[in-house]
Design an enzyme around this catalytic site. Structure first.
Site, PDB file in Angstrom:
ATOM      1  N   LYS A 296       0.838  -1.212   0.000  1.00 53.47           N
ATOM      2  CA  LYS A 296       0.000   0.000   0.000  1.00 53.47           C
ATOM      3  C   LYS A 296       0.871   1.260   0.000  1.00 53.47           C
ATOM      4  O   LYS A 296       0.646   2.186  -0.768  1.00 53.47           O
ATOM      5  CB  LYS A 296      -0.941   0.013   1.224  1.00 53.47           C
ATOM      6  CG  LYS A 296      -1.849  -1.197   1.320  1.00 53.47           C
ATOM      7  CD  LYS A 296      -2.777  -1.138   2.521  1.00 53.47           C
ATOM      8  CE  LYS A 296      -2.092  -1.200   3.879  1.00 53.47           C
ATOM      9  NZ  LYS A 296      -1.407  -2.472   4.190  1.00 53.47           N
TER      10      LYS A 296
ATOM     11  N   ARG B 236     -10.146   0.226   8.608  1.00 56.97           N
ATOM     12  CA  ARG B 236      -9.621  -1.101   8.888  1.00 56.97           C
ATOM     13  C   ARG B 236     -10.596  -1.946   9.679  1.00 56.97           C
ATOM     14  O   ARG B 236     -10.290  -3.085  10.017  1.00 56.97           O
ATOM     15  CB  ARG B 236      -8.369  -0.932   9.752  1.00 56.97           C
ATOM     16  CG  ARG B 236      -7.091  -1.284   9.063  1.00 56.97           C
ATOM     17  CD  ARG B 236      -6.014  -0.858  10.030  1.00 56.97           C
ATOM     18  NE  ARG B 236      -4.833  -1.618   9.862  1.00 56.97           N
ATOM     19  CZ  ARG B 236      -3.756  -1.144   9.251  1.00 56.97           C
ATOM     20  NH1 ARG B 236      -3.745   0.054   8.735  1.00 56.97           N
ATOM     21  NH2 ARG B 236      -2.684  -1.886   9.183  1.00 56.97           N
TER      22      ARG B 236
ATOM     23  N   ARG C 272      11.701  -5.440   5.131  1.00 55.44           N
ATOM     24  CA  ARG C 272      11.395  -4.034   4.800  1.00 55.44           C
ATOM     25  C   ARG C 272      12.335  -3.069   5.517  1.00 55.44           C
ATOM     26  O   ARG C 272      12.689  -3.260   6.675  1.00 55.44           O
ATOM     27  CB  ARG C 272       9.957  -3.716   5.205  1.00 55.44           C
ATOM     28  CG  ARG C 272       9.669  -2.227   5.062  1.00 55.44           C
ATOM     29  CD  ARG C 272       8.232  -1.900   5.092  1.00 55.44           C
ATOM     30  NE  ARG C 272       7.548  -2.437   6.245  1.00 55.44           N
ATOM     31  CZ  ARG C 272       6.234  -2.370   6.388  1.00 55.44           C
ATOM     32  NH1 ARG C 272       5.488  -1.806   5.460  1.00 55.44           N
ATOM     33  NH2 ARG C 272       5.659  -2.867   7.457  1.00 55.44           N
TER      34      ARG C 272
ATOM     35  N   ARG D  41      11.052  -1.041  10.960  1.00 56.57           N
ATOM     36  CA  ARG D  41       9.931  -0.684  11.840  1.00 56.57           C
ATOM     37  C   ARG D  41       9.840  -1.629  13.029  1.00 56.57           C
ATOM     38  O   ARG D  41      10.063  -2.820  12.882  1.00 56.57           O
ATOM     39  CB  ARG D  41       8.621  -0.762  11.040  1.00 56.57           C
ATOM     40  CG  ARG D  41       8.128   0.592  10.591  1.00 56.57           C
ATOM     41  CD  ARG D  41       7.000   0.511   9.625  1.00 56.57           C
ATOM     42  NE  ARG D  41       5.826  -0.228  10.084  1.00 56.57           N
ATOM     43  CZ  ARG D  41       4.689  -0.307   9.384  1.00 56.57           C
ATOM     44  NH1 ARG D  41       4.595   0.321   8.227  1.00 56.57           N
ATOM     45  NH2 ARG D  41       3.672  -1.001   9.826  1.00 56.57           N
TER      46      ARG D  41
ATOM     47  N   ARG E 169      -0.354  -9.096  13.325  1.00 60.73           N
ATOM     48  CA  ARG E 169      -0.960  -8.127  12.390  1.00 60.73           C
ATOM     49  C   ARG E 169      -1.739  -8.840  11.287  1.00 60.73           C
ATOM     50  O   ARG E 169      -2.818  -8.400  10.895  1.00 60.73           O
ATOM     51  CB  ARG E 169       0.127  -7.239  11.775  1.00 60.73           C
ATOM     52  CG  ARG E 169       0.585  -6.142  12.732  1.00 60.73           C
ATOM     53  CD  ARG E 169       1.959  -5.639  12.378  1.00 60.73           C
ATOM     54  NE  ARG E 169       2.013  -4.939  11.122  1.00 60.73           N
ATOM     55  CZ  ARG E 169       3.139  -4.762  10.407  1.00 60.73           C
ATOM     56  NH1 ARG E 169       4.275  -5.257  10.849  1.00 60.73           N
ATOM     57  NH2 ARG E 169       3.110  -4.100   9.288  1.00 60.73           N
TER      58      ARG E 169
HETATM   59  P1  AP5 Z   1       4.778  -1.627   1.878  1.00 63.40           P
HETATM   60  O1  AP5 Z   1       4.436  -0.821   0.687  1.00 63.40           O
HETATM   61  O2  AP5 Z   1       5.532  -0.970   2.969  1.00 63.40           O
HETATM   62  O3  AP5 Z   1       3.468  -2.378   2.417  1.00 63.40           O
HETATM   63  P2  AP5 Z   1       2.176  -1.831   3.179  1.00 63.40           P
HETATM   64  O4  AP5 Z   1       0.995  -2.474   2.557  1.00 63.40           O
HETATM   65  O5  AP5 Z   1       2.206  -0.347   3.254  1.00 63.40           O
HETATM   66  O6  AP5 Z   1       2.420  -2.525   4.582  1.00 63.40           O
HETATM   67  P3  AP5 Z   1       2.306  -1.932   6.062  1.00 63.40           P
HETATM   68  O7  AP5 Z   1       3.080  -2.885   6.941  1.00 63.40           O
HETATM   69  O8  AP5 Z   1       2.654  -0.501   6.103  1.00 63.40           O
HETATM   70  O9  AP5 Z   1       0.830  -2.156   6.329  1.00 63.40           O
HETATM   71  P4  AP5 Z   1       0.166  -2.113   7.679  1.00 63.40           P
HETATM   72  O10 AP5 Z   1      -1.223  -2.007   7.207  1.00 63.40           O
HETATM   73  O11 AP5 Z   1       0.459  -3.219   8.599  1.00 63.40           O
HETATM   74  O12 AP5 Z   1       0.849  -0.878   8.422  1.00 63.40           O
HETATM   75  P5  AP5 Z   1       0.318   0.545   8.798  1.00 63.40           P
HETATM   76  O13 AP5 Z   1       1.466   1.454   8.842  1.00 63.40           O
HETATM   77  O14 AP5 Z   1      -0.848   0.898   7.957  1.00 63.40           O
HETATM   78  O15 AP5 Z   1       5.595  -2.926   1.364  1.00 63.40           O
HETATM   79  C1  AP5 Z   1       6.064  -3.918   2.262  1.00 63.40           C
HETATM   80  C2  AP5 Z   1       7.432  -4.442   1.784  1.00 63.40           C
HETATM   81  O16 AP5 Z   1       7.255  -5.152   0.553  1.00 63.40           O
HETATM   82  C3  AP5 Z   1       8.455  -3.328   1.493  1.00 63.40           C
HETATM   83  O17 AP5 Z   1       9.703  -3.790   1.884  1.00 63.40           O
HETATM   84  C4  AP5 Z   1       8.372  -3.153  -0.029  1.00 63.40           C
HETATM   85  O18 AP5 Z   1       9.594  -2.680  -0.569  1.00 63.40           O
HETATM   86  C5  AP5 Z   1       8.029  -4.556  -0.507  1.00 63.40           C
HETATM   87  N1  AP5 Z   1       7.179  -4.572  -1.700  1.00 63.40           N
HETATM   88  C6  AP5 Z   1       6.129  -3.747  -1.986  1.00 63.40           C
HETATM   89  N2  AP5 Z   1       5.572  -4.084  -3.171  1.00 63.40           N
HETATM   90  C7  AP5 Z   1       6.274  -5.158  -3.634  1.00 63.40           C
HETATM   91  C8  AP5 Z   1       6.177  -5.969  -4.818  1.00 63.40           C
HETATM   92  N3  AP5 Z   1       5.226  -5.743  -5.744  1.00 63.40           N
HETATM   93  N4  AP5 Z   1       7.047  -6.985  -4.950  1.00 63.40           N
HETATM   94  C9  AP5 Z   1       8.004  -7.229  -4.011  1.00 63.40           C
HETATM   95  N5  AP5 Z   1       8.157  -6.495  -2.874  1.00 63.40           N
HETATM   96  C10 AP5 Z   1       7.302  -5.475  -2.693  1.00 63.40           C
HETATM   97  O19 AP5 Z   1      -0.231   0.304  10.272  1.00 63.40           O
HETATM   98  C11 AP5 Z   1       0.645   0.015  11.338  1.00 63.40           C
HETATM   99  C12 AP5 Z   1      -0.122  -0.091  12.627  1.00 63.40           C
HETATM  100  O20 AP5 Z   1      -0.771   1.172  12.913  1.00 63.40           O
HETATM  101  C13 AP5 Z   1      -1.273  -1.121  12.653  1.00 63.40           C
HETATM  102  O21 AP5 Z   1      -0.798  -2.419  12.951  1.00 63.40           O
HETATM  103  C14 AP5 Z   1      -2.157  -0.537  13.740  1.00 63.40           C
HETATM  104  O22 AP5 Z   1      -1.660  -0.810  15.023  1.00 63.40           O
HETATM  105  C15 AP5 Z   1      -2.053   0.976  13.495  1.00 63.40           C
HETATM  106  N6  AP5 Z   1      -3.077   1.457  12.549  1.00 63.40           N
HETATM  107  C16 AP5 Z   1      -2.873   2.004  11.319  1.00 63.40           C
HETATM  108  N7  AP5 Z   1      -4.050   2.314  10.728  1.00 63.40           N
HETATM  109  C17 AP5 Z   1      -5.025   1.951  11.615  1.00 63.40           C
HETATM  110  C18 AP5 Z   1      -6.435   1.999  11.574  1.00 63.40           C
HETATM  111  N8  AP5 Z   1      -7.098   2.452  10.504  1.00 63.40           N
HETATM  112  N9  AP5 Z   1      -7.110   1.533  12.656  1.00 63.40           N
HETATM  113  C19 AP5 Z   1      -6.464   1.080  13.746  1.00 63.40           C
HETATM  114  N10 AP5 Z   1      -5.121   0.976  13.837  1.00 63.40           N
HETATM  115  C20 AP5 Z   1      -4.409   1.420  12.785  1.00 63.40           C
HETATM  116 MG    MG Z   2       2.318   1.072   4.852  1.00 60.86          MG
END
Ligand code: AP5
Ligand code: MG
Length: 215
Positions: free
Chosen positions: A13, A88, A127, A160, A171
């Site tokens: 994402k 979410r 990552r 992270r 997660r």
């Molecule tokens: P990346 O693009 O970083 O993936 P992502 O989908 O953004 O993954 P996140 O871990 O950020 O998602 P998340 O939903 O757990 O975290 P968030 O910060 O939202 O890619 C991942 C890796 O793969 C990278 O190394 C990249 O280079 C590689 N990659 C990408 N595309 C690729 C491809 N096509 N091929 C190969 N490799 C590839 O949330 C974190 C925490 O915040 C949550 O756990 C929760 O506690 C809290 N939180 C956030 N939003 C909410 C909400 N709405 N409600 C409640 N809690 C929330």
């Molecule tokens: Mg992300």
């Protein structure tokens, strides 16, 4: 255009958001990034969110909905936005519908990046994120040109705190139980689209662009 990016942790994402905001000039609203920024500034919100994030759990709906409500008041969101990682839960999705209808706005598209769980664990453990600009890399799949240094801004790369194996597993479980039901929610509204996130970063982006431009 008002877009929601869905997808399990590590689906890509954040990676795809960088391309979308550059091409379509809409602001990126990523609740995870907002919580991490709050933590960096040591605010009460950041310290509260950290407890949940490190454990792989969701920050309570009320807290999350409030920060999004405030963000949507800002002028730059008037001509479109890209949500990454919000909503979410069904409660967040319903709160968002209510917020937007009160502003005479609506969601145009929901795009889910689909990736199987075994691949996600590898993506999360490898990552690396830029401390300065937040750009996302992978030691194997998407390495920076110079190890530990961001290609875009020269910032230092870090891992992270929730990318350890235990938090990552929780997660993914949290995603299955709380976020996956949103697929049916948006399918019923006729807004749902899915892309195959196992392709290269460029091919995933091309598929997303086709969906946006077909709208
Ligand atoms: P990346 O693009 O970083 O993936 P992502 O989908 O953004 O993954 P996140 O871990 O950020 O998602 P998340 O939903 O757990 O975290 P968030 O910060 O939202 O890619 C991942 C890796 O793969 C990278 O190394 C990249 O280079 C590689 N990659 C990408 N595309 C690729 C491809 N096509 N091929 C190969 N490799 C590839 O949330 C974190 C925490 O915040 C949550 O756990 C929760 O506690 C809290 N939180 C956030 N939003 C909410 C909400 N709405 N409600 C409640 N809690 C929330
Ligand atoms: Mg992300």
């Amino acid at each position: 255009m008002n877009i929601i990016f869905m997808g399990p942790p590590g689906a890509g994402k954040g990676t795809q958001s960088d391309f979308i905001i550059e091409k379509y000039h809409i602001p990126h609203i990523a609740t995870g990034d907002m919580f991490r920024a709050a933590l960096k500034n040591e605010t009460a919100l950041g310290l509260e969110a950290k407890k949940y994030m490190d454990a792989g759990k969701l920050v309570p709906d009320e807290v999350t909905i409030n920060i999004v409500k405030e963000r949507l008041q800002e002028d730059d969101t008037k001509d479109g936005f890209l949500f990454d990682g919000f909503p979410r839960t069904i409660a967040q999705a319903k709160a968002l519908d209510e917020m937007l209808s009160g502003m005479n706005r609506n969601i145009d598209l929901v795009i889910n990046i689909d990736v199987p769980f075994d691949t996600l664990l590898k993506r999360l453990s490898g990552r690396r994120i830029c401390k300065s600009c937040g750009a996302s890399y992978h030691v194997e799949f998407n390495p920076s040109k110079v190890e530990g240094v961001c290609d875009k801004c020269g910032g230092e790369l870090y891992t992270r705190s929730d990318d350890n194996e235990e938090s990552a597993r929780v997660r993914l479980e949290t995603y299955t139980n709380e976020t996956k039901p949103l697929i049916a929610y948006y399918q019923e509204k006729g807004l749902y689209h899915e892309v195959n996130g196992l392709q290269s970063v460029e091919d995933v982006f091309n598929d997303i662009a086709k969906i946006i431009e077909g709208k």
